[in-house]
Write an enzyme that holds these catalytic residues in place. Sequence first.
Site, PDB file in Angstrom:
ATOM      1  N   LYS A  71       0.939  -1.207   0.124  1.00 44.76           N
ATOM      2  CA  LYS A  71       0.056   0.143   0.012  1.00 44.76           C
ATOM      3  C   LYS A  71       1.063   1.345  -0.036  1.00 44.76           C
ATOM      4  O   LYS A  71       0.821   2.105   0.920  1.00 44.76           O
ATOM      5  CB  LYS A  71      -0.834  -0.087   1.193  1.00 44.76           C
ATOM      6  CG  LYS A  71      -1.835  -1.196   1.085  1.00 44.76           C
ATOM      7  CD  LYS A  71      -2.948  -0.884   2.332  1.00 44.76           C
ATOM      8  CE  LYS A  71      -3.854  -2.108   2.150  1.00 44.76           C
ATOM      9  NZ  LYS A  71      -3.549  -3.613   2.704  1.00 44.76           N
ATOM     10  N   GLN A 201     -13.289  -8.808  10.566  1.00 50.52           N
ATOM     11  CA  GLN A 201     -13.824  -8.457   9.273  1.00 50.52           C
ATOM     12  C   GLN A 201     -15.217  -8.349   9.435  1.00 50.52           C
ATOM     13  O   GLN A 201     -15.770  -9.269   9.681  1.00 50.52           O
ATOM     14  CB  GLN A 201     -13.529  -9.590   8.190  1.00 50.52           C
ATOM     15  CG  GLN A 201     -12.067  -9.800   7.747  1.00 50.52           C
ATOM     16  CD  GLN A 201     -11.546  -8.781   6.889  1.00 50.52           C
ATOM     17  OE1 GLN A 201     -12.201  -7.709   6.626  1.00 50.52           O
ATOM     18  NE2 GLN A 201     -10.367  -8.907   6.113  1.00 50.52           N
TER      19      GLN A 201
END
Length: 247
Positions: A71, A201
């Site tokens: 990233k 999640q």
Amino acid sequence: MAKSPTEAARQGSPIVFALDFANVADAERAAIRVRDAVGMVKVGLELFVEAGPRAVAIGEACGLPVFLDLKLCDIPETVERAVGRAAALGARVLTVHASGGPAMLARAVKRAASEGTGLAIAAVTVLTSLDAGDLERLGVSGDVTTHARRLARLAFDEGVRTFVCSPREVAAMRAELGGEATLITPGVRPTDGSATGGDDQKRIATPARAAADGADWLVVGRPIRDAADPLAMARAMRDEALAAMPA
Ligand code: C5P
């Protein structure tokens, strides 16, 4: 010439196994165990900070392409040079933040292409850990999906063709970007609900749902890593996703 990420997913397994381990030995052992059922392995920040190029070499050890999930977000020159090193290491996909802006994105894509190793630049739009309130504090108005689509469009216009998005955004991204884009989604959980505890999640999808919505690759970490039989879990998720992929 190297196959595009989408082609590769459809020809083999669309499962990307996230190597979320603290050391190379454990990660490599786990990757070798499931290699027959996964199409790519993902090296993230933890493992890369720990082991650098040795982490990327796991791909060679298990015979799978490596998704290098760093990233990146920095000035164009710095990102371009990092792209050059990632290509030299043999990574197949490298993530960058779309919010790094048009020049950064364009230089990343151009450098990846000029290296000629088949490295794809993947854009991350809005981190799934951010909500509308966080965006507002960052000075971004509007809802998360609108901003994600805006950033995806920007990256697409600068030449990016691979995107990381949440399962909830896959259909909108496919509509925004069309069939040329390769979509990668994390947050995938087995249909039988057997995912192990401690799971953070929230915006999840089954392999069938994510694939039917247009995902090309499904990133799966803990459901495979922590399964009693990781290979069987990887096979089950692969088969379910392949069966649901639009022709
Ligand atoms: O264990 P789990 O299947 O949740 O692993 C998902 C992987 O995908 C992790 O490596 C995580 O860092 C990554 N990821 C994510 N959500 C995002 C982007 C990446 O979970 N939005």
